[in-house]
Design an enzyme around this catalytic site. Structure first.
Site, short mmCIF file in Angstrom:
data_model
loop_
_atom_site.label_atom_id
_atom_site.label_comp_id
_atom_site.label_asym_id
_atom_site.label_seq_id
_atom_site.Cartn_x
_atom_site.Cartn_y
_atom_site.Cartn_z
N ALA A 1 -55.74 -45.57 55.67
CA ALA A 1 -54.82 -44.54 56.18
C ALA A 1 -54.48 -44.72 57.65
O ALA A 1 -53.46 -44.19 58.12
CB ALA A 1 -55.42 -43.16 55.93
N HIS B 1 -52.58 -54.35 51.75
CA HIS B 1 -52.74 -53.10 51.00
C HIS B 1 -52.92 -53.42 49.53
O HIS B 1 -52.14 -54.20 48.96
CB HIS B 1 -51.53 -52.19 51.20
CG HIS B 1 -51.33 -51.84 52.63
ND1 HIS B 1 -52.16 -50.97 53.30
CD2 HIS B 1 -50.45 -52.30 53.55
CE1 HIS B 1 -51.79 -50.89 54.56
NE2 HIS B 1 -50.75 -51.69 54.74
N GLU C 1 -51.91 -58.07 57.43
CA GLU C 1 -52.09 -56.69 56.95
C GLU C 1 -52.11 -56.71 55.43
O GLU C 1 -51.27 -57.38 54.81
CB GLU C 1 -50.93 -55.84 57.47
CG GLU C 1 -50.95 -54.40 56.97
CD GLU C 1 -49.72 -53.61 57.43
OE1 GLU C 1 -48.91 -54.14 58.23
OE2 GLU C 1 -49.56 -52.48 56.94
N ARG D 1 -62.83 -44.56 43.78
CA ARG D 1 -61.76 -43.73 44.33
C ARG D 1 -60.43 -44.08 43.65
O ARG D 1 -59.99 -45.22 43.72
CB ARG D 1 -61.67 -44.01 45.83
CG ARG D 1 -60.44 -43.51 46.52
CD ARG D 1 -60.31 -44.23 47.86
NE ARG D 1 -59.20 -43.74 48.62
CZ ARG D 1 -58.60 -44.44 49.58
NH1 ARG D 1 -59.02 -45.65 49.89
NH2 ARG D 1 -57.60 -43.94 50.24
N ASN E 1 -57.23 -54.52 55.97
CA ASN E 1 -56.73 -53.37 55.22
C ASN E 1 -57.05 -52.12 56.05
O ASN E 1 -58.19 -51.65 56.04
CB ASN E 1 -57.37 -53.28 53.84
CG ASN E 1 -56.77 -52.14 53.03
OD1 ASN E 1 -56.06 -51.28 53.56
ND2 ASN E 1 -57.04 -52.13 51.72
N TYR F 1 -56.28 -47.98 42.80
CA TYR F 1 -56.96 -49.05 43.53
C TYR F 1 -57.81 -49.97 42.64
O TYR F 1 -58.36 -50.95 43.12
CB TYR F 1 -57.86 -48.45 44.63
CG TYR F 1 -57.08 -47.64 45.66
CD1 TYR F 1 -56.14 -48.27 46.49
CD2 TYR F 1 -57.26 -46.27 45.79
CE1 TYR F 1 -55.41 -47.53 47.42
CE2 TYR F 1 -56.53 -45.53 46.73
CZ TYR F 1 -55.62 -46.17 47.53
OH TYR F 1 -54.90 -45.45 48.46
N PRO G 1 -60.89 -46.86 56.80
CA PRO G 1 -61.49 -45.67 56.21
C PRO G 1 -61.30 -45.56 54.69
O PRO G 1 -60.24 -45.89 54.16
CB PRO G 1 -60.78 -44.50 56.92
CG PRO G 1 -59.59 -45.09 57.58
CD PRO G 1 -59.92 -46.53 57.85
N ASN G 2 -62.36 -45.11 54.08
CA ASN G 2 -62.43 -44.80 52.64
C ASN G 2 -62.50 -46.03 51.73
O ASN G 2 -62.66 -45.89 50.52
CB ASN G 2 -61.25 -43.90 52.21
CG ASN G 2 -61.26 -42.58 52.95
OD1 ASN G 2 -62.28 -41.89 52.95
ND2 ASN G 2 -60.17 -42.23 53.62
N ARG H 1 -45.19 -45.49 46.73
CA ARG H 1 -46.00 -44.26 46.72
C ARG H 1 -45.36 -43.19 47.62
O ARG H 1 -44.17 -43.24 47.88
CB ARG H 1 -47.43 -44.62 47.14
CG ARG H 1 -48.09 -45.62 46.17
CD ARG H 1 -49.50 -45.96 46.58
NE ARG H 1 -50.36 -44.78 46.53
CZ ARG H 1 -51.56 -44.70 47.12
NH1 ARG H 1 -52.03 -45.74 47.79
NH2 ARG H 1 -52.27 -43.60 47.05
C1 DQA Z 1 -54.27 -48.65 51.24
C2 DQA Z 1 -53.02 -47.78 51.22
C3 DQA Z 1 -53.12 -46.64 52.22
O1 DQA Z 1 -51.95 -45.85 52.18
C4 DQA Z 1 -54.31 -45.76 51.89
O2 DQA Z 1 -54.46 -44.75 52.87
C5 DQA Z 1 -55.58 -46.54 51.72
C6 DQA Z 1 -55.53 -47.81 51.02
C7 DQA Z 1 -54.24 -49.73 50.12
O3 DQA Z 1 -55.07 -50.63 50.19
O4 DQA Z 1 -53.43 -49.66 49.19
O5 DQA Z 1 -56.65 -46.08 52.09
O6 DQA Z 1 -54.35 -49.33 52.48
#
Ligand code: DQA
Length: 151
Positions: free
Chosen positions: A82, A105, A103, A18, A79, A23, A10-11, A112
């Site tokens: 959240a 990020h 995984e 964003r 990735n 990011y 998501p997102n 954070r």
């Molecule tokens: C994320 C880190 C997560 O905490 C966050 O909710 C994201 C992006 C990252 O790529 O740093 O959406 O996965």
């Protein structure tokens, strides 16, 4: 040619606009291109996907498990956004479908907010790439390739 699934939760469709201070300003389309370049060097195809919906992501992980068993896919760079911090269902999908997952990020989640420090995905991940910005994607593809080649 075998493929690598690059999965985004998501997102991540908002990447580039964003919170660029966290990011970066690279778009998800640019990340896809970086993945294609890296995978191409390794003789792999890329299946690049993003969804904001947990059920869709679960279905894709199951599909990846079937493709791995058929020898068509080496695993997934994932990735989870959240969902990392919330989803037992995605943990169970990876475990249940026996998918080799790296995984990833973009940000260093450990530097954070505290709620980002716990991951439901890490216990079922083969490896973890954290905090390298979008450069983490090609690094994770390279790592997954190495791990599955020597396994
Ligand atoms: C994320 C880190 C997560 O905490 C966050 O909710 C994201 C992006 C990252 O790529 O740093 O959406 O996965």
């Amino acid at each position: 040619m075998a493929s690598v699934l690059v999965l985004n939760g998501p997102n991540l469709n908002l990447l580039g606009t964003r919170k660029p201070e966290v990011y970066g300003s690279t778009s998800l389309a640019d990340v896809e291109e970086m993945c294609r370049q890296e995978a191409g060097k390794l003789g792999l195809d890329v299946d690049f996907r993003q969804s904001n919906h947990e059920g869709q992501l679960i279905d894709w992980i199951h599909e990846c498990g079937r493709a791995m068993k058929a020898g068509d896919c080496i695993g997934a760079v994932y990735n989870p956004g959240a969902h990392t911090h919330t989803s037992v269902a995605l943990h169970d999908a990876i475990e249940g479908a026996e998918v080799t997952v790296i995984e990833l990020h973009i940000s260093n989640v450990h530097a954070r907010e505290e709620f980002r420090h716990h991951s439901f995905i890490s216990p079922v991940a083969r490896g973890i790439v954290v905090g390298f910005g979008v450069l983490g994607y090609p690094l994770a593809i390279q790592g997954l390739h190495q791990l599955t080649r020597t396994a």
